[in-house]
Enzyme design. Structure first.
Site, PDB file in Angstrom:
ATOM      1  N   HIS A 188      40.537  32.616  34.054  1.00  0.00           N
ATOM      2  CA  HIS A 188      39.309  32.161  34.697  1.00  0.00           C
ATOM      3  C   HIS A 188      38.266  31.873  33.629  1.00  0.00           C
ATOM      4  CE1 HIS A 188      40.602  34.769  38.374  1.00  0.00           C
ATOM      5  NE2 HIS A 188      41.282  33.642  38.297  1.00  0.00           N
ATOM      6  N   MET A 196      38.386  40.880  37.496  1.00  0.00           N
ATOM      7  CA  MET A 196      37.814  41.279  38.778  1.00  0.00           C
ATOM      8  C   MET A 196      38.480  40.520  39.917  1.00  0.00           C
ATOM      9  SD  MET A 196      33.766  41.545  37.887  1.00  0.00           S
ATOM     10  CE  MET A 196      33.794  40.151  36.791  1.00  0.00           C
ATOM     11  N   ASP A 247      42.650  37.641  42.628  1.00  0.00           N
ATOM     12  CA  ASP A 247      43.410  36.420  42.355  1.00  0.00           C
ATOM     13  C   ASP A 247      44.758  36.779  41.729  1.00  0.00           C
ATOM     14  OD1 ASP A 247      43.896  33.667  42.246  1.00  0.00           O
ATOM     15  OD2 ASP A 247      43.210  33.551  40.170  1.00  0.00           O
ATOM     16  N   SER A 293      41.447  37.314  33.855  1.00  0.00           N
ATOM     17  CA  SER A 293      40.044  36.972  34.071  1.00  0.00           C
ATOM     18  C   SER A 293      39.187  37.763  33.092  1.00  0.00           C
ATOM     19  CB  SER A 293      39.655  37.243  35.532  1.00  0.00           C
ATOM     20  OG  SER A 293      38.360  36.739  35.800  1.00  0.00           O
ATOM     21  N   THR A 294      38.232  38.543  33.567  1.00  0.00           N
ATOM     22  CA  THR A 294      37.347  39.298  32.668  1.00  0.00           C
ATOM     23  C   THR A 294      38.161  40.220  31.761  1.00  0.00           C
ATOM     24  OG1 THR A 294      35.695  39.303  34.425  1.00  0.00           O
ATOM     25  CG2 THR A 294      35.316  40.783  32.570  1.00  0.00           C
TER      26      THR A 294
END
Length: 348
Positions: free
Chosen positions: A194, A287, A290, A167-168
């Site tokens: 993401h 973050m 998941d 993600s991030t």
């Protein structure tokens, strides 16, 4: 004791967008706009003089575009930067490259680059600013680390799969891992990053240019092929289904999981039912949690889990959740993950 005020610098060549961004940010009691820049060059100068906590950065600007501004800021004074991008192929490509060069996150302008509807993503922008302000700027610097190119073991065989969740900060870690997976691993790789629709295609195209493996955005109902990396398309969960000895993808637009779509938990769950113990899964920077439930299921069937270590994570969230639940077999910096994947595939 009052919470620290987040100092924000806005860099955008559109007067309208500068006004909208300033209005959204200044309404928050925990934020203050400390400067506004109309060009990338001015943005770099103000980033150095004002030392903001977070910068919002337009992609296309005169004198110096957002990507070049990001590179200069990261070189001179690393600062968390959120790219503000319109959904054009050019903007999405520049945004992906900016993320690989240190930008911490991005937000997509809805329905046109100067539309008043940008206010509709105001809450998302504010959340991203608050999260960006927590990032250690030293984690954003582009470090040159010589990655050992793993050799292929002749023992690679059998129906296995590699799964990756991020993600991030994910594009930077993916840029370290995917290009270092050598041609001939003879298994498919499925990546859940993401990211909204359109940007995942740019991510796939960029990784494909620098990788030995074929990298593509996954499509509905395509057979998984070895030596191919499939990026889950934005706004769809990516599932896997078996038909005889072959495995096919399917795209699913059901509700978000962990507040995201695509979600790694969805993909990991479907893969675990098919591949059982023949899974190597890596959970990278990001973050939230998941991938943690999916990792539990993979572990249940005997698969192997790699978590990116805090050392290289921009945000130590998703890997931390896996580590804290004791699901991780290995905790490694991103530059050691490709070698470990190959080692596990070869059964050394």
């Amino acid at each position: 004791m009052t919470d620290k005020i987040i100092k924000v610098l806005i860099v955008d060549d559109s007067g309208f967008m500068r006004m909208v961004l300033k209005d959204i940010i200044e309404k928050q009691s925990d934020m203050k706009v400390v400067g506004i820049a109309k060009t990338g060059l001015e943005g770099v100068e103000k980033a150095l003089s004002l030392k903001p906590d977070v910068i919002t950065m337009d992609v296309e600007m005169p004198e110096l575009n957002g990507l070049e501004a990001v590179k200069l800021i990261m070189k001179k004074n690393p600062t968390p930067i959120i790219m503000v991008s319109s959904l054009t192929s050019k903007d999405s490509e520049i945004t992906i490259e900016a993320l690989e060069n240190g930008a911490v996150d991005f937000i997509q302008k809805p329905a046109g680059s100067v539309s008043w509807t940008f206010r509709s993503v105001g809450d998302e922008l504010l959340e991203k600013i608050r999260n960006a302000a927590k990032v250690d700027p030293t984690k954003l610097m582009r470090k040159t680390i010589k990655v050992k190119k793993p050799r292929i073991s002749l023992s690679l065989r059998g129906q296995k799969i590699v799964l990756i969740a991020s993600s991030t900060g994910g594009p930077r870690s993916l840029d370290t891992i995917i290009p270092n997976l050598p041609k001939g691993i003879n298994v498919p790789v499925v990546v859940v990053q993401h990211m909204p629709a359109g940007f995942t295609k740019s991510l796939a195209n960029r990784l494909d240019k620098v990788s030995e493996l074929t990298v593509k955005e996954a499509e509905d109902n395509e057979e998984l092929k070895p030596n191919t990396v499939y990026i889950a398309p934005g706004n769809y969960h990516l599932g896997l289904k078996a038909n005889g000895l072959k495995v096919y993808t399917f795209l699913d637009s059901s509700d978000k999981i962990n507040n995201v779509r695509p979600a790694a938990d969805f993909t990991f769950d479907k893969a675990a039912e098919i591949y059982k113990s023949n899974i190597i899964a890596a959970i990278l920077t990001g973050m939230g949690k998941d991938g943690a439930k999916g990792a539990f299921k993979i572990k249940h069937y005997g698969g192997k889990i790699i978590a990116e270590s805090q050392k290289t994570c921009v945000v130590y969230g998703m890997p931390k959740a896996v580590v804290e639940e004791n699901y991780a077999d290995f905790v490694l910096p991103n530059y050691e993950i490709a070698e470990k994947i190959v080692e596990l595939l070869g059964g050394k």
